[in-house]
Design a protein around this motif. Sequence first.
Motif, PDB file in Angstrom:
ATOM      1  N   TYR A  98      -0.047   1.472 -11.176  1.00 12.25           N
ATOM      2  CA  TYR A  98      -0.476   0.257 -11.862  1.00 12.25           C
ATOM      3  C   TYR A  98      -1.982   0.037 -11.696  1.00 12.25           C
ATOM      4  CZ  TYR A  98      -0.998  -4.804 -12.586  1.00 12.25           C
ATOM      5  OH  TYR A  98      -1.416  -6.036 -12.989  1.00 12.25           O
ATOM      6  N   ALA A  99      -2.474   0.149 -10.476  1.00 13.10           N
ATOM      7  CA  ALA A  99      -3.896  -0.066 -10.207  1.00 13.10           C
ATOM      8  C   ALA A  99      -4.750   0.991 -10.904  1.00 13.10           C
ATOM      9  CB  ALA A  99      -4.151  -0.067  -8.697  1.00 13.10           C
ATOM     10  N   ALA A 100      -4.307   2.239 -10.862  1.00 17.45           N
ATOM     11  CA  ALA A 100      -5.046   3.308 -11.531  1.00 17.45           C
ATOM     12  C   ALA A 100      -5.061   3.094 -13.036  1.00 17.45           C
ATOM     13  CB  ALA A 100      -4.438   4.669 -11.186  1.00 17.45           C
ATOM     14  N   SER A 101      -3.930   2.724 -13.605  1.00 15.97           N
ATOM     15  CA  SER A 101      -3.847   2.473 -15.040  1.00 15.97           C
ATOM     16  C   SER A 101      -4.785   1.348 -15.450  1.00 15.97           C
ATOM     17  CB  SER A 101      -2.407   2.142 -15.427  1.00 15.97           C
ATOM     18  OG  SER A 101      -2.329   1.840 -16.802  1.00 15.97           O
ATOM     19  N   ARG A 102      -4.792   0.267 -14.701  1.00 16.00           N
ATOM     20  CA  ARG A 102      -5.687  -0.861 -15.009  1.00 16.00           C
ATOM     21  C   ARG A 102      -7.149  -0.443 -14.907  1.00 16.00           C
ATOM     22  NH1 ARG A 102      -4.854  -6.124 -15.173  1.00 16.00           N
ATOM     23  NH2 ARG A 102      -6.602  -6.522 -13.776  1.00 16.00           N
ATOM     24  N   ALA A 103      -7.489   0.314 -13.880  1.00 19.06           N
ATOM     25  CA  ALA A 103      -8.875   0.748 -13.687  1.00 19.06           C
ATOM     26  C   ALA A 103      -9.323   1.659 -14.822  1.00 19.06           C
ATOM     27  CB  ALA A 103      -9.029   1.443 -12.334  1.00 19.06           C
ATOM     28  N   VAL A 104      -8.470   2.588 -15.200  1.00 22.06           N
ATOM     29  CA  VAL A 104      -8.818   3.518 -16.278  1.00 22.06           C
ATOM     30  C   VAL A 104      -8.952   2.776 -17.610  1.00 22.06           C
ATOM     31  CG1 VAL A 104      -7.956   5.481 -17.638  1.00 22.06           C
ATOM     32  CG2 VAL A 104      -7.889   5.570 -15.141  1.00 22.06           C
ATOM     33  N   THR A 105      -7.981   1.919 -17.909  1.00 21.42           N
ATOM     34  CA  THR A 105      -8.032   1.160 -19.154  1.00 21.42           C
ATOM     35  C   THR A 105      -9.275   0.276 -19.188  1.00 21.42           C
ATOM     36  OG1 THR A 105      -5.628   1.201 -19.286  1.00 21.42           O
ATOM     37  CG2 THR A 105      -6.747  -0.408 -20.660  1.00 21.42           C
ATOM     38  N   GLN A 106      -9.627  -0.329 -18.065  1.00 27.00           N
ATOM     39  CA  GLN A 106     -10.834  -1.168 -17.981  1.00 27.00           C
ATOM     40  C   GLN A 106     -12.088  -0.344 -18.249  1.00 27.00           C
ATOM     41  OE1 GLN A 106     -10.419  -4.373 -17.641  1.00 27.00           O
ATOM     42  NE2 GLN A 106     -12.552  -4.965 -17.578  1.00 27.00           N
ATOM     43  N   ARG A 107     -12.108   0.885 -17.751  1.00 22.53           N
ATOM     44  CA  ARG A 107     -13.270   1.760 -17.956  1.00 22.53           C
ATOM     45  C   ARG A 107     -13.399   2.160 -19.426  1.00 22.53           C
ATOM     46  NH1 ARG A 107     -17.773   4.255 -15.298  1.00 22.53           N
ATOM     47  NH2 ARG A 107     -16.871   3.353 -13.425  1.00 22.53           N
ATOM     48  N   TYR A 108     -12.265   2.291 -20.124  1.00 21.15           N
ATOM     49  CA  TYR A 108     -12.284   2.618 -21.554  1.00 21.15           C
ATOM     50  C   TYR A 108     -12.891   1.497 -22.398  1.00 21.15           C
ATOM     51  CZ  TYR A 108      -9.515   6.930 -21.981  1.00 21.15           C
ATOM     52  OH  TYR A 108      -9.086   8.230 -21.961  1.00 21.15           O
ATOM     53  N   ARG A 109     -12.689   0.249 -21.955  1.00 18.45           N
ATOM     54  CA  ARG A 109     -13.018  -0.914 -22.786  1.00 18.45           C
ATOM     55  C   ARG A 109     -14.409  -0.859 -23.420  1.00 18.45           C
ATOM     56  NH1 ARG A 109     -10.739  -5.189 -20.135  1.00 18.45           N
ATOM     57  NH2 ARG A 109      -8.963  -4.908 -21.485  1.00 18.45           N
ATOM     58  N   PRO A 110     -15.506  -0.715 -22.657  1.00 19.03           N
ATOM     59  CA  PRO A 110     -16.824  -0.720 -23.313  1.00 19.03           C
ATOM     60  C   PRO A 110     -17.030   0.476 -24.242  1.00 19.03           C
ATOM     61  CG  PRO A 110     -17.047  -0.275 -20.956  1.00 19.03           C
ATOM     62  CD  PRO A 110     -15.612  -0.622 -21.195  1.00 19.03           C
TER      63      PRO A 110
ATOM     64  N   ASP B 174       0.804  -1.217   0.000  1.00 20.67           N
ATOM     65  CA  ASP B 174       0.000   0.000   0.000  1.00 20.67           C
ATOM     66  C   ASP B 174       0.842   1.275   0.000  1.00 20.67           C
ATOM     67  OD1 ASP B 174      -2.706   0.794  -0.206  1.00 20.67           O
ATOM     68  OD2 ASP B 174      -2.634   1.525   1.869  1.00 20.67           O
ATOM     69  N   ASP B 175       2.119   1.180   0.327  1.00 23.80           N
ATOM     70  CA  ASP B 175       3.013   2.338   0.332  1.00 23.80           C
ATOM     71  C   ASP B 175       3.700   2.561  -1.015  1.00 23.80           C
ATOM     72  OD1 ASP B 175       2.387   2.762   2.987  1.00 23.80           O
ATOM     73  OD2 ASP B 175       4.248   1.882   3.753  1.00 23.80           O
ATOM     74  N   GLN B 176       3.506   1.664  -1.955  1.00 24.67           N
ATOM     75  CA  GLN B 176       4.231   1.726  -3.222  1.00 24.67           C
ATOM     76  C   GLN B 176       3.508   2.628  -4.227  1.00 24.67           C
ATOM     77  OE1 GLN B 176       7.238   0.144  -3.064  1.00 24.67           O
ATOM     78  NE2 GLN B 176       6.448  -0.277  -1.002  1.00 24.67           N
ATOM     79  N   LEU B 177       4.175   3.673  -4.660  1.00 24.78           N
ATOM     80  CA  LEU B 177       3.616   4.542  -5.702  1.00 24.78           C
ATOM     81  C   LEU B 177       3.437   3.756  -6.998  1.00 24.78           C
ATOM     82  CD1 LEU B 177       2.683   7.304  -6.690  1.00 24.78           C
ATOM     83  CD2 LEU B 177       5.070   7.845  -7.192  1.00 24.78           C
ATOM     84  N   CYS B 178       4.378   2.860  -7.288  1.00 24.82           N
ATOM     85  CA  CYS B 178       4.285   2.072  -8.515  1.00 24.82           C
ATOM     86  C   CYS B 178       3.007   1.244  -8.534  1.00 24.82           C
ATOM     87  CB  CYS B 178       5.511   1.185  -8.706  1.00 24.82           C
ATOM     88  SG  CYS B 178       5.756  -0.038  -7.393  1.00 24.82           S
ATOM     89  N   PHE B 179       2.601   0.719  -7.379  1.00 27.16           N
ATOM     90  CA  PHE B 179       1.366  -0.068  -7.347  1.00 27.16           C
ATOM     91  C   PHE B 179       0.145   0.825  -7.528  1.00 27.16           C
ATOM     92  CE2 PHE B 179      -2.266  -2.112  -5.307  1.00 27.16           C
ATOM     93  CZ  PHE B 179      -2.365  -3.227  -6.133  1.00 27.16           C
ATOM     94  N   ALA B 180       0.166   1.996  -6.927  1.00 24.23           N
ATOM     95  CA  ALA B 180      -0.949   2.933  -7.111  1.00 24.23           C
ATOM     96  C   ALA B 180      -1.090   3.311  -8.591  1.00 24.23           C
ATOM     97  CB  ALA B 180      -0.744   4.175  -6.249  1.00 24.23           C
TER      98      ALA B 180
END
Length: 154
Positions: A26-38, A18-24
């Motif tokens: 990564y998670a944000a990128s995946r969420a945004v890309t997933q929202r673009y899909r439909p 939870d302290d890793q900026l890289c994970f934040a």
Amino acid sequence: MTRNIGEDPPREFSLLLDDQLCFALYAASRAVTQRYRPLLESLGLTYPQYLVLLVLWEHDTVPVKDIGAALQLDYGTLTPLVKRLETAGFVRRDRDPEDERTVRVSLTDRGADLRTRAREVPAAMGAAMALPEKDFAEARRILRQLTINVSTQP
């Protein structure tokens, strides 16, 4: 080591997920890309194809190497994307008559027409992100600076 007055103390780094900026990121990128899909599926596009078309909608005809530079993609990744867009009828590839080594990508009429249908995508994504304009601009600024900083490190 001495510090100047007002200088930040040395940063402590943690191995907690939870302290890793890289994970934040990564998670944000995946969420945004997933929202673009439909949104993009209704246009017959993948997210990387949409990015290529954004470059072309801005510039109309662009050498493959310039698209790669804009999207920070290598030729081997970009070529199959462009070929699929060409097969779908959105773009065409031509050799530059002044330099046969250069492949230029241009929008077809179908690709140019798709721009009108794609106009709803940024607004839908902005609504999904639900950030005030000031925060949106600040997040974009910070992410661009982070990209520059990390890309220029030896």
